[in-house]
Scaffold this active site. Structure first.
Site, PDB file in Angstrom:
ATOM      1  N   CYS A  24      91.870  27.030  72.616  1.00  0.00           N
ATOM      2  CA  CYS A  24      92.878  25.967  72.810  1.00  0.00           C
ATOM      3  C   CYS A  24      94.235  26.323  72.226  1.00  0.00           C
ATOM      4  O   CYS A  24      95.267  25.858  72.698  1.00  0.00           O
ATOM      5  CB  CYS A  24      92.408  24.682  72.166  1.00  0.00           C
ATOM      6  SG  CYS A  24      90.786  24.198  72.692  1.00  0.00           S
ATOM      7  N   SER A  33      76.720  21.304  79.129  1.00  0.00           N
ATOM      8  CA  SER A  33      76.364  20.195  78.254  1.00  0.00           C
ATOM      9  C   SER A  33      76.900  18.916  78.880  1.00  0.00           C
ATOM     10  O   SER A  33      78.013  18.876  79.394  1.00  0.00           O
ATOM     11  CB  SER A  33      76.995  20.406  76.883  1.00  0.00           C
ATOM     12  OG  SER A  33      76.998  19.188  76.183  1.00  0.00           O
ATOM     13  N   LYS A  44      93.870  18.662  80.326  1.00  0.00           N
ATOM     14  CA  LYS A  44      93.462  17.373  79.764  1.00  0.00           C
ATOM     15  C   LYS A  44      94.079  16.217  80.545  1.00  0.00           C
ATOM     16  O   LYS A  44      93.566  15.111  80.548  1.00  0.00           O
ATOM     17  CB  LYS A  44      93.859  17.285  78.296  1.00  0.00           C
ATOM     18  CG  LYS A  44      93.067  18.233  77.403  1.00  0.00           C
ATOM     19  CD  LYS A  44      91.725  17.648  77.031  1.00  0.00           C
ATOM     20  CE  LYS A  44      90.833  18.662  76.336  1.00  0.00           C
ATOM     21  NZ  LYS A  44      89.437  18.239  76.285  1.00  0.00           N
ATOM     22  N   GLU A  84      85.351   9.165  86.726  1.00  0.00           N
ATOM     23  CA  GLU A  84      84.176   8.729  85.964  1.00  0.00           C
ATOM     24  C   GLU A  84      84.486   8.467  84.489  1.00  0.00           C
ATOM     25  O   GLU A  84      83.620   8.017  83.747  1.00  0.00           O
ATOM     26  CB  GLU A  84      83.046   9.750  86.110  1.00  0.00           C
ATOM     27  CG  GLU A  84      83.291  11.137  85.503  1.00  0.00           C
ATOM     28  CD  GLU A  84      84.018  12.107  86.455  1.00  0.00           C
ATOM     29  OE1 GLU A  84      84.650  11.639  87.418  1.00  0.00           O
ATOM     30  OE2 GLU A  84      83.971  13.326  86.200  1.00  0.00           O
ATOM     31  N   GLU A 132      71.730  18.012  71.894  1.00  0.00           N
ATOM     32  CA  GLU A 132      71.321  18.372  73.254  1.00  0.00           C
ATOM     33  C   GLU A 132      70.722  19.782  73.276  1.00  0.00           C
ATOM     34  O   GLU A 132      69.686  20.026  73.907  1.00  0.00           O
ATOM     35  CB  GLU A 132      72.534  18.289  74.190  1.00  0.00           C
ATOM     36  CG  GLU A 132      72.192  18.509  75.651  1.00  0.00           C
ATOM     37  CD  GLU A 132      73.426  18.491  76.560  1.00  0.00           C
ATOM     38  OE1 GLU A 132      74.519  18.104  76.089  1.00  0.00           O
ATOM     39  OE2 GLU A 132      73.276  18.872  77.728  1.00  0.00           O
ATOM     40  N   GLU A 157      91.725  15.796  83.257  1.00  0.00           N
ATOM     41  CA  GLU A 157      90.453  15.267  82.755  1.00  0.00           C
ATOM     42  C   GLU A 157      90.522  13.754  82.532  1.00  0.00           C
ATOM     43  O   GLU A 157      89.615  13.020  82.906  1.00  0.00           O
ATOM     44  CB  GLU A 157      90.076  15.967  81.448  1.00  0.00           C
ATOM     45  CG  GLU A 157      88.716  15.558  80.911  1.00  0.00           C
ATOM     46  CD  GLU A 157      88.419  16.159  79.540  1.00  0.00           C
ATOM     47  OE1 GLU A 157      89.349  16.323  78.731  1.00  0.00           O
ATOM     48  OE2 GLU A 157      87.242  16.466  79.294  1.00  0.00           O
ATOM     49  N   CYS A 175      83.756  21.304  76.587  1.00  0.00           N
ATOM     50  CA  CYS A 175      84.947  20.615  76.066  1.00  0.00           C
ATOM     51  C   CYS A 175      86.246  21.116  76.664  1.00  0.00           C
ATOM     52  O   CYS A 175      87.288  20.518  76.459  1.00  0.00           O
ATOM     53  CB  CYS A 175      85.010  20.656  74.550  1.00  0.00           C
ATOM     54  SG  CYS A 175      84.154  22.005  73.829  1.00  0.00           S
ATOM     55  N   GLU A 210      76.322  17.495  71.270  1.00  0.00           N
ATOM     56  CA  GLU A 210      76.059  18.747  71.971  1.00  0.00           C
ATOM     57  C   GLU A 210      74.998  19.567  71.231  1.00  0.00           C
ATOM     58  O   GLU A 210      74.136  20.206  71.850  1.00  0.00           O
ATOM     59  CB  GLU A 210      77.375  19.538  72.094  1.00  0.00           C
ATOM     60  CG  GLU A 210      77.323  20.637  73.098  1.00  0.00           C
ATOM     61  CD  GLU A 210      78.728  21.135  73.494  1.00  0.00           C
ATOM     62  OE1 GLU A 210      79.730  20.477  73.129  1.00  0.00           O
ATOM     63  OE2 GLU A 210      78.800  22.170  74.149  1.00  0.00           O
TER      64      GLU A 210
END
Ligand code: SF4
Ligand code: SF4
Ligand code: SF4
Ligand code: FES
Ligand code: FES
Lengths: 647, 170
Positions: A574, A363, A402, A410, A320, A405, A343, A317
């Site tokens: 988190c 990102s 999560k 994908e 990037e 996710e 994230c 990241e």
């Protein structure tokens, strides 16, 4: 080098939606100035105290150490006053008053446990129970349920108004993350206030009226079909078992007991800071190394530290970001700025629903959880010679999103499902208990190799501002060629830390390194383009705050000039995640944050690019470097514009 | 709903928002206008209203399901609401109810097949001293007798013809 916090840019960060912010009158002048903002006397159960005008009876009583029971009240949420569990007698008032919703504006005498009060409270709970279907011993909230505790506290020993003996509503388990059981709902609307005021998602609201009132989604559709970001914040604030996460522990046990499976678990930083609470410890006691031992005893083959892939995320990241800056400043190519962190899967889904036009700003780096999954089923499988089809990857996360996710279609870069199961802190605590283990008694042990080195930069991902700080530690070192320790005391970039909903920080780059680190030397020729640039950074947590920042960006405000913004779906980051132990409050989250920063300070390696396991991964496996082809295939992803309209 | 219809509905809602503003308290007047114009509030309309006011569709849904006079499903052109609260009950609402069911050919909670009439119960209409009270759309009838029921329905049919012609001209 110094970073400046710009409070003036942030403005009002109150969480209430604009439409609900009360219109404040003009500042009091003349005679009124004497009592508006003044003190007023409150006598509660015979004790007198002066409190600021407008203090609620509940707050005043609390400050005197007098407990008034509550149910719909929550320290993170606005007043609702709907449950009437907190009623008290106020002298001169004919009826009982809700202490949580009664602001003291004149001298007052209150009695908190007269016979009238006790009987009313008891009846309120009796009435709630008459509509409540559920058997405590089969309920996730057994022993940690506010309704159950109230029944005990008020001495409920029979069902005065009867009791529901059959379920009346279907359980909604359509979501990957959140299960709703309306049979156990007491209509306190904490979930509603959470989802609207704290998260600005608005998946839940009360519908119907009178005895037909229910908490429902739009058109009463299954939660999995409406706009919900799976953040689980509603779960953490629900007083009963009406909301809970979709539990993967049965599947995980099955995998552990299957001798053909190699079951590895990665553990994120925040659960360590919270799991002790499930074993009766006060918040903020880290259980990192005790947990490693417990996990092995429970049967996991390998215990890895998500910090490894958090460091990997930072490298990808951060690279990037530097590439975007290079493209914008040198190549003058059109690039999307500010870059947004990616994230937090709750935040990602929030953006996909409400601001899909900003997907290019996200990102493309995967979250640490997903990076680790992909690395385990490729690099680790090769290194150990284990067939990836026999590897089961489990992720211990503070997060319910999560779970969604890891089920995104994908997320199969390894050729398999990269992460098989997401477990929340609460679910793992349950598994550990089932294994007969009392976590705090465990001896300490370390993480397994090859990803064993602990870095502080990964740990702080758990706290608000943590991703930003970790990224800065690496980016600043790469760009200036100086040790961050020489730029910020002990490498603590304190300005980006904190609990205010939105933070805006400016950081001028006054010097640059003459050389470029070999790892990214093929991407940028030199750092001259950053000399004299003032990096504009922001941090926002809780998606209601994210919304404010995005609206500002849309309107071309100061946040639109930012370079990099960290977004976290959950308040506090988190460590306040929807999979963390219940209850939650600002104090509890602050205690967990302290545990996280202590672990960071105690780490030998505190910068992602110095993590030897990461360095080795780039040398052996991701040989074309950060943001290279291999890393793009395994460690980066794409997003889905979802929109918010429902058919 | 077709795209063209959606577009027209969105424009209509934006017009209402222009008129009533974007504050939360504009919600009910906007919904009432929509209801008056379409005899129901569609699932799509609730989302557009939410979007325009900066609130969430679930909140609009909460309001629509709360109020008896805001409906998601279409109702008949004439909605008959007979009071069933105690004073009207004592004044003989049961016989009026039977007559209504008979003459309209539908039960309470139903809409006639031709879409002209709906029949429902109402709670106290504030006409307790003149019961039984009946509300037909926005018109209140008091001291209703079974004999009057037929006449009231005929009145409706007459205006329905007129109304239908108006609509045809519009
Ligand atoms: S929600 Fe609470 S009271 Fe109800 S069954 Fe579960 S533990 Fe018992
Ligand atoms: S998980 Fe988050 S978005 Fe979904 S209903 Fe709960 S609070 Fe709302
Ligand atoms: S689901 Fe939980 S938080 Fe929401 S209203 Fe019901 S009991 Fe309260
Ligand atoms: S806690 Fe005061 S009314 Fe619910
Ligand atoms: S009881 Fe029928 S109008 Fe009041």
């Amino acid at each position: 080098m110094s970073a400046e916090i710009r409070q003036d840019v942030v403005g009002d960060t109150s969480r209430a939606p604009v439409s609900q912010i009360p219109k404040l009158g003009k500042k009091a002048t003349g005679e009124a100035a004497g009592y508006i903002g003044g003190q007023v006397s409150a006598t509660i159960d015979g004790h007198e105290l002066k409190v600021p005008l407008g203090t609620t009876i509940l707050e005043a009583a609390k400050s005197m150490g007098i407990r008034i029971p509550t149910l719909c009240h929550h320290p993170d949420l606005c007043v609702a006053g709907v449950c009437r569990v907190c009623v008290v007698e106020v002298e001169g008032q004919r009826t009982l008053q809700a202490a949580c919703a009664y602001p003291i504006t004149a001298p007052i005498k209150v009695y908190t446990h007269t016979q009238k009060v006790r009987r009313a409270r008891r009846h309120v709970v009796d009435l709630l129970l008459s509509e409540h279907y559920g058997e405590c011993y089969t309920c996730v909230r057994n022993n940690n349920c506010e309704l159950q505790s109230l029944a005990k506290e008020f001495g409920v020993d029979f069902f005065r108004f009867g009791h529901v003996t059959e379920p009346r509503f279907e359980i909604d388990s359509s979501s990957y993350s959140v299960i709703r059981d309306p049979n156990k709902c007491v209509l306190c609307r904490r979930c509603v206030r959470t989802c609207i005021d704290v998260q600005e998602v608005g998946a839940l609201e009360a519908s119907g009226r009178s005895i037909g009132t229910r908490i429902s989604t739009y058109l009463d559709k299954p939660l999995g079909e409406v706009v919900c970001i799976n953040c689980g914040q509603c779960i953490n604030r629900c007083p009963t078992g009406a909301l809970h996460a979709k539990d993967a522990s049965d599947d995980v046990w099955r995998a552990i007991e299957d001798p053909t499976k190699h079951v590895v678990i990665q553990t994120a930083p925040s659960p360590r800071a919270g799991i002790g609470e499930c074993f009766g410890l006060p918040p903020g006691v880290p259980m990192t190394f005790q947990m490693n031992t417990a996990l092995r005893l429970a049967g996991f083959d390998k215990v890895f530290d998500t910090n490894f892939s958090a460091d990997l995320t930072i490298i990808e990241e951060g690279t990037e970001l530097l590439l975007r800056l290079y493209k914008a400043l040198v190549a003058k190519e059109p690039v999307a700025f500010p870059q947004f962190t990616s994230c937090s899967p709750g935040w990602v889904k929030f953006l996909e629903h409400f601001y899909p036009e900003y997907i290019p700003n996200l990102s493309s780096a995967k979250s640490p959880q997903q990076m680790f999954g992909a690395v385990i089923k490729t690099y680790y499988a090769q290194k150990t010679g284990i067939d990836p089809k026999d590897i089961v990857t489990v992720a211990l996360m503070p997060c319910s999103a999560k779970k969604f996710e890891c089920n995104r279609p994908e997320m199969d870069a390894s050729g398999f499902k990269d992460v098989d199961y997401g477990l929340t802190t609460r679910e793992l605590a349950q598994m550990i208990k089932e294994a007969g283990i009392h976590l705090p008694d465990m001896p300490k042990s370390d993480f397994d190799d090859p990803f064993g080195t602990r870095t502080g930069s990964g740990v702080i991902f758990g706290a608000m501002g943590g991703v930003m700080e970790a990224a800065l530690r690496t980016v600043l070192e790469l760009v200036t060629g100086k040790k961050v320790e020489n730029l910020f005391e002990n490498a603590n970039i304190v300005p980006v830390r904190g609990f205010d909903g939105v933070r805006y920080v400016e950081l001028p780059v006054t010097e640059v390194s003459p050389t470029v680190e070999p790892l990214i030397a093929h991407l940028v020729p030199n750092w001259d383009f950053l000399k004299g640039v003032t990096l504009k950074l922001a941090v926002a947590h809780g998606t209601a705050n994210a919304k404010k920042v995005l609206e500002d960006i849309k309107a071309g405000g100061p946040f639109s000039k930012c370079h990099f913004i960290e977004f976290m779906a959950c308040p506090g980051g988190c460590l306040g995640g929807g999979g963390q132990p219940i209850p939650t409050s600002p104090e509890i989250r602050a205690a967990r944050a302290k545990a996280i920063y202590d672990e960071d300070a105690a780490s030998e390696v505190r910068k992602s690019h110095e993590n030897p396991a990461v360095v080795e991964l780039y040398r052996e496996f991701l040989t074309d470097g950060p943001c290279g082809h291999v890393s793009h295939r395994l460690l980066h992803t794409h997003y889905t514009p979802r929109g918010k309209y429902i058919d | 709903m077709l795209v063209g219809q959606q577009q027209r509905l969105s424009d209509e809602i934006r017009g209402l928002v222009e008129r009533y503003g974007r504050q939360r308290n504009a919600l009910i007047p906007i919904l009432q206008e929509l209801h008056a114009a379409h005899a129901s509030i569609s699932d799509f309309a609730m989302q557009v209203v939410a979007d325009e006011l900066g609130i969430h569709p679930s909140e609009v849904y909460g309001v629509v399901t709360f109020y008896q006079f805001l409906r998601r499903e279409s109702q008949g052109r004439f909605v008959f609401r007979l009071c069933r609260t105690i004073s009207c009950d004592l004044a003989g609402k049961a016989r009026v109810a039977r007559q209504l069911e008979n003459d309209l050919g539908i039960g309470f909670g139903q809409t006639s097949a031709d879409g002209r009439f709906s029949l429902e119960w109402a709670s106290c209409l504030g006409m307790c001293d003149q019961g039984p009270a009946l509300l037909v759309n926005e018109k209140v009838y008091t001291r209703v007798t079974p004999e009057q029921v037929h006449q009231i329905i005929e009145e409706c049919k007459a205006t329905f013809g007129a109304h239908a012609r108006q609509v045809a001209h519009a």
